[in-house]
Design a protein around this motif. Structure first.
Motif, mmCIF file in Angstrom:
data_model
loop_
_atom_site.group_PDB
_atom_site.id
_atom_site.type_symbol
_atom_site.label_atom_id
_atom_site.label_comp_id
_atom_site.label_asym_id
_atom_site.label_seq_id
_atom_site.Cartn_x
_atom_site.Cartn_y
_atom_site.Cartn_z
ATOM 1 N N GLN A 109 0.825 -1.214 0.000
ATOM 2 C CA GLN A 109 0.000 0.000 0.000
ATOM 3 C C GLN A 109 0.852 1.254 0.000
ATOM 4 O OE1 GLN A 109 -3.671 0.530 2.192
ATOM 5 N NE2 GLN A 109 -3.551 -1.600 2.807
ATOM 6 N N VAL A 110 1.969 1.208 0.723
ATOM 7 C CA VAL A 110 2.856 2.381 0.742
ATOM 8 C C VAL A 110 3.424 2.621 -0.658
ATOM 9 C CG1 VAL A 110 4.988 3.325 1.683
ATOM 10 C CG2 VAL A 110 3.458 2.037 3.171
ATOM 11 N N MET A 111 3.787 1.547 -1.339
ATOM 12 C CA MET A 111 4.374 1.701 -2.679
ATOM 13 C C MET A 111 3.327 2.222 -3.665
ATOM 14 S SD MET A 111 7.155 -1.388 -2.883
ATOM 15 C CE MET A 111 6.102 -2.793 -2.697
ATOM 16 N N ALA A 112 2.113 1.690 -3.569
ATOM 17 C CA ALA A 112 1.047 2.165 -4.464
ATOM 18 C C ALA A 112 0.700 3.623 -4.157
ATOM 19 C CB ALA A 112 -0.189 1.282 -4.309
ATOM 20 N N PHE A 113 0.769 3.988 -2.891
ATOM 21 C CA PHE A 113 0.540 5.382 -2.468
ATOM 22 C C PHE A 113 1.579 6.308 -3.119
ATOM 23 C CE2 PHE A 113 2.541 8.166 0.817
ATOM 24 C CZ PHE A 113 1.556 9.118 1.003
ATOM 25 N N ALA A 114 2.832 5.870 -3.105
ATOM 26 C CA ALA A 114 3.903 6.687 -3.711
ATOM 27 C C ALA A 114 3.631 6.900 -5.195
ATOM 28 C CB ALA A 114 5.251 6.005 -3.508
ATOM 29 N N LEU A 115 3.205 5.850 -5.868
ATOM 30 C CA LEU A 115 2.956 5.976 -7.311
ATOM 31 C C LEU A 115 1.723 6.834 -7.579
ATOM 32 C CD1 LEU A 115 3.883 2.367 -8.471
ATOM 33 C CD2 LEU A 115 5.247 4.450 -8.654
ATOM 34 N N GLU A 116 0.773 6.779 -6.683
ATOM 35 C CA GLU A 116 -0.409 7.629 -6.838
ATOM 36 C C GLU A 116 -0.020 9.109 -6.689
ATOM 37 O OE1 GLU A 116 -3.973 7.608 -4.073
ATOM 38 O OE2 GLU A 116 -4.593 6.074 -5.494
ATOM 39 N N LEU A 117 0.858 9.382 -5.744
ATOM 40 C CA LEU A 117 1.335 10.765 -5.575
ATOM 41 C C LEU A 117 2.094 11.222 -6.821
ATOM 42 C CD1 LEU A 117 2.644 10.893 -1.875
ATOM 43 C CD2 LEU A 117 0.401 11.525 -2.758
ATOM 44 N N ASN B 142 -0.198 11.990 -9.661
ATOM 45 C CA ASN B 142 -0.957 13.221 -9.438
ATOM 46 C C ASN B 142 -0.063 14.449 -9.235
ATOM 47 O OD1 ASN B 142 -4.016 12.548 -9.264
ATOM 48 N ND2 ASN B 142 -2.956 10.849 -8.269
ATOM 49 N N GLY B 143 1.199 14.311 -9.559
ATOM 50 C CA GLY B 143 2.114 15.459 -9.574
ATOM 51 C C GLY B 143 2.562 15.938 -8.208
ATOM 52 N N ILE B 144 2.217 15.211 -7.156
ATOM 53 C CA ILE B 144 2.657 15.641 -5.816
ATOM 54 C C ILE B 144 4.118 15.236 -5.604
ATOM 55 C CG2 ILE B 144 2.271 15.282 -3.334
ATOM 56 C CD1 ILE B 144 -0.739 15.216 -4.001
ATOM 57 N N LEU B 145 4.465 14.066 -6.094
ATOM 58 C CA LEU B 145 5.879 13.700 -6.196
ATOM 59 C C LEU B 145 6.236 13.769 -7.687
ATOM 60 C CD1 LEU B 145 6.089 10.655 -3.725
ATOM 61 C CD2 LEU B 145 6.893 12.998 -3.321
ATOM 62 N N THR B 146 7.498 14.034 -7.980
ATOM 63 C CA THR B 146 7.886 14.227 -9.390
ATOM 64 C C THR B 146 9.057 13.315 -9.754
ATOM 65 O OG1 THR B 146 9.518 15.900 -8.862
ATOM 66 C CG2 THR B 146 7.240 16.675 -9.218
ATOM 67 N N ASP B 147 9.481 13.431 -11.008
ATOM 68 C CA ASP B 147 10.619 12.623 -11.473
ATOM 69 C C ASP B 147 11.842 12.797 -10.572
ATOM 70 O OD1 ASP B 147 9.405 11.382 -13.607
ATOM 71 O OD2 ASP B 147 9.738 13.087 -14.943
ATOM 72 N N ASP B 148 11.995 13.996 -10.026
ATOM 73 C CA ASP B 148 13.164 14.238 -9.160
ATOM 74 C C ASP B 148 13.158 13.331 -7.930
ATOM 75 O OD1 ASP B 148 13.871 16.190 -10.876
ATOM 76 O OD2 ASP B 148 13.180 17.861 -9.618
ATOM 77 N N ASP B 149 11.954 12.930 -7.533
ATOM 78 C CA ASP B 149 11.860 12.046 -6.353
ATOM 79 C C ASP B 149 12.152 10.586 -6.701
ATOM 80 O OD1 ASP B 149 10.916 14.020 -4.400
ATOM 81 O OD2 ASP B 149 9.146 14.116 -5.698
#
Ligand code: SF4
Length: 669
Positions: free
Chosen positions: A358-366, A369-376
């Motif tokens: 769930q944590v990994m899917a959460f990261a991909l959802e962020l 949705n542009g909350i996390l970006t390629d830089d992350d």
């Protein structure tokens, strides 16, 4: 003479390297049984709320249940208790396998760790002799690999080894402790083990354990085995296959995953795929399971074989049971082959199979949705499966974004900000829940989700069917041989429960009936956790072989403690209250007693308030969920009420926020 238990705990101060064999008080066993019960008492006595999860003063307790090591079928649970870095409340996670009986045969009931070792070590316990050994050469090794290496090094192939992987060493908040054929996964107890500098605990025991009245005890065991055989030959009609029989849900045996894949949520607990299961998928998944499942296996002294050894192509064999068969697959929108493959890596790293995907899917959802970006995500592959492997590696190493995600969705969302908290939508008390989103509020489950202090709904449900049976005839058939009910009224509750109309959810069962049902279900789980019984043979399935009517006989004949149903119920209530008291003292209040906002689409605020109010009254808790002085004193927990009064807890109006700093930040790491 002590029966069923050894009467000794092993206390190890890791800071000083001090090892002590400490005699325990038999009166405590009578009041709190063993396992979780006495763990809760030790945490109360020795881990005040000022102690943080990663403080040297936090304890990590490995307890065998009271009846572990006796011939009672399926009684093999190790109950690991500590203060969780994720919830900052008392965590108690159970593992099956072989470790707890082995500890009893080595001469101890519990191993209590305090302090921190300056260097990575492992503990070796053999028939009363204890050594703290250097584990520098095991740093970074997988949990299962570590167990193998330790057995080789000690030349003790029969030693049972509980170990952490890289995730525990790096204090990932959902790090597990793995033990050959099981794991204690919830609450980040592996992170506390890593923080204490302990890579593993190896145990070998060959001593005898005394039984108070052996002939009587063996007769009871035979009755249980006969009943298991009967139930295996007569699954409950009208109930889905994984719940129709006994044992932990028989996920390793079933091929038909229509129910899970179409009713549980995919991704970050977001998407329901109603027509997912078809012939093509069924055939492919059956072939995958048949080709990778090398053997069905059981825990110590159990005939149920609900675990399996899994050998993914090109990877070492590992053991799996229950729903983690599907958690990675569904979080990544992938197939069973992927799920069984990545679970091998996750087992070696030592992470919880519910939280991690769930944590990994959460990261991909962020990310989507542009909350996390390629830089992350520098260098992250483009495909979903590759991304999951990439993220898993970053998390267990706490590298880059993995360092943030290693704290779980709740803390990660807080740290990321930018609206990320909206995406951390599936936690209760800061801990990831089953990926389930349903339509109509179920009042029984509302109470269990809201007030449960174990970290998974499957650990407090069972006993009472999850939903009404469609016809009165089916219900009448079901209640006919329902000998497990503590009171005949439960049969009537179920008989009158309809799918539609006046006597259907959410207004039926009534709040009063819901209180009875929830209390019964929870009580049975708490009894199991004190005795060391696997819930798969007791509190989790319908119509189990162990129940409130035969448990007192097991305790009396096995442990030599004078016991009846009332006394057992009272003991369970006492330490269940003590678990709550530990958490209340840490700031938990009514505001924390709630399921995820979106767990049900149709919510009923007035009914929910009434349910909670009624349940609190039923339990002897005030409107903030704090056990009242009267109810505490009545249970002989006057030392708790005195502490509450001293700390001004009763005058707390519920607005005081629980401590909101994550354990990592507090440590300044
Ligand atoms: S029922 Fe399954 S999980 Fe429980 S003790 Fe038996 S084999 Fe282990």
């Amino acid at each position: 003479m002590r029966y069923a238990e050894t009467g000794y705990n092993l206390e190890i101060d890791l800071t000083r390297g001090n090892i002590e064999r400490v005699a325990t008080d038999p009166k405590e066993t009578e009041l709190y049984l063993g396992g979780l019960g006495t763990n809760a008492k030790i945490i109360w006595d020795r881990v005040p709320p000022e102690v943080d999860p990663f403080s040297p003063d936090n304890l990590l307790i490995f307890a065998s249940g009271l009846l572990c090591g006796t011939p009672a079928t399926g009684c093999n649970r190790t109950i690991v208790s500590t203060i969780s870095p994720q919830t900052r409340l008392m965590a108690f996670s159970m593992m099956g396998g072989f470790w707890a009986p082995e500890l009893k045969y080595a001469g101890y009931d519990k191993v209590i760790l305090r302090g921190k070792s300056p260097d990575l070590v492992y503990l070796w316990i053999k028939d009363g002799k204890v050594e703290i050994r250097d584990a520098a050469h095991l740093k970074g090794k997988g949990a299962v690999e570590t167990a193998t290496l330790i057995c080789q090094e000690l030349k003790e192939p029969k030693a049972q080894v509980a170990a952490i992987g890289l995730a525990g060493e790096n204090r990932v908040y959902y790090a597990s402790i793995e033990q050959g054929r099981s794991s204690a996964s919830r609450g980040g107890i592996g992170a506390v083990m890593g923080d204490k500098g302990v890579k593993a605990i190896a145990v070998r025991g060959t001593r005898d354990l005394n039984i108070a009245r052996p002939a009587e005890f063996m007769a009871l065991c035979t009755e249980v085995l006969d009943y298991i055989k009967f139930r295996n030959d007569n699954p409950i009609p009208g109930v889905m296959p994984i719940l129709a029989g006994l044992g932990s849900p028989q996920e390793m045996k079933v091929h038909d995953e229509k129910w899970h894949t179409e009713n549980f949520m995919w991704g970050n607990s977001r998407v329901r795929r109603k027509d997912f299961w078809n012939e093509e998928v069924a055939t492919a998944w059956m072939e995958t399971l048949d080709s990778m499942r090398t053997r069905l296996i059981s825990c110590y002294n159990c005939p149920m074989t609900c675990g399996a050894t899994i050998s993914p192509p090109g990877k070492p064999t590992y053991m799996m049971k229950c729903f983690s068969k599907l958690t990675y697959t569904m979080a990544a929108f992938s197939d069973l082959e992927f799920g069984l493959g990545i679970a091998q890596s996750a087992t070696e790293y030592g992470v919880d199979g519910f939280s991690t995907p769930q944590v990994m899917a959460f990261a991909l959802e962020l990310y989507e949705n542009g909350i996390l970006t390629d830089d992350d995500f520098p260098g992250m592959p483009a495909d979903n499966e590759g991304r999951f492997y990439w993220l898993l590696d970053r998390i267990v190493r706490r590298e880059g974004i993995g360092d943030v995600l290693a704290n779980g969705t709740y803390w990660a969302a807080k740290e990321i900000g930018k609206g990320a908290e909206e995406y951390a939508h599936n936690t209760i008390k800061k801990h990831e829940q089953l990926p389930l989103k349903l339509s109509m509020l179920n009042p029984i489950y509302f109470l269990m989700y809201a007030t449960g202090e174990k970290m998974n709904i499957t650990q407090i449900e069972g006993q009472f069917p999850q939903a009404p049976f469609p016809t009165r005839e089916q219900r009448e058939e079901f209640v006919k041989d329902w000998i497990q009910v503590p009171d005949e009224k439960f049969k009537q509750y179920f008989l009158d429960w309809e799918l539609r109309g006046e006597k259907s959810i959410p207004y039926y069962p009534t709040p009063e009936m819901c209180c009875d049902i929830v209390d019964w279900q929870e009580r049975m789980h708490y009894i199991d956790d004190a005795l060391g019984m696997c819930a798969g043979l007791s509190s989790f399935p319908l119509k189990p072989p162990y129940h409130i009517h035969n448990y007192p006989k097991f305790i009396a004949a096995g442990a030599g403690i004078d016991m009846d149903e009332d006394k057992l119920t009272r003991a369970a209530k006492r330490y269940r209250t003590l678990v709550r008291a530990n958490n209340i003292r840490r700031g938990m209040r009514r505001k924390d007693d709630k399921p995820p906002e979106n767990h049900w689409k149709k919510r009923f605020p007035d009914l929910e308030k009434e349910l909670l109010d009624t349940y609190y009254r039923f339990k002897g808790w005030n409107d903030q969920g704090i056990p009242t002085k009267e109810s505490l004193d009545e249970l002989g927990l006057d030392y708790v009420s005195a502490d509450f009064e001293k700390r001004g807890i009763y005058s707390n109006d519920g607005d005081t926020p629980s401590k909101e700093t994550s354990a990592e930040k507090e440590k300044g790491v």
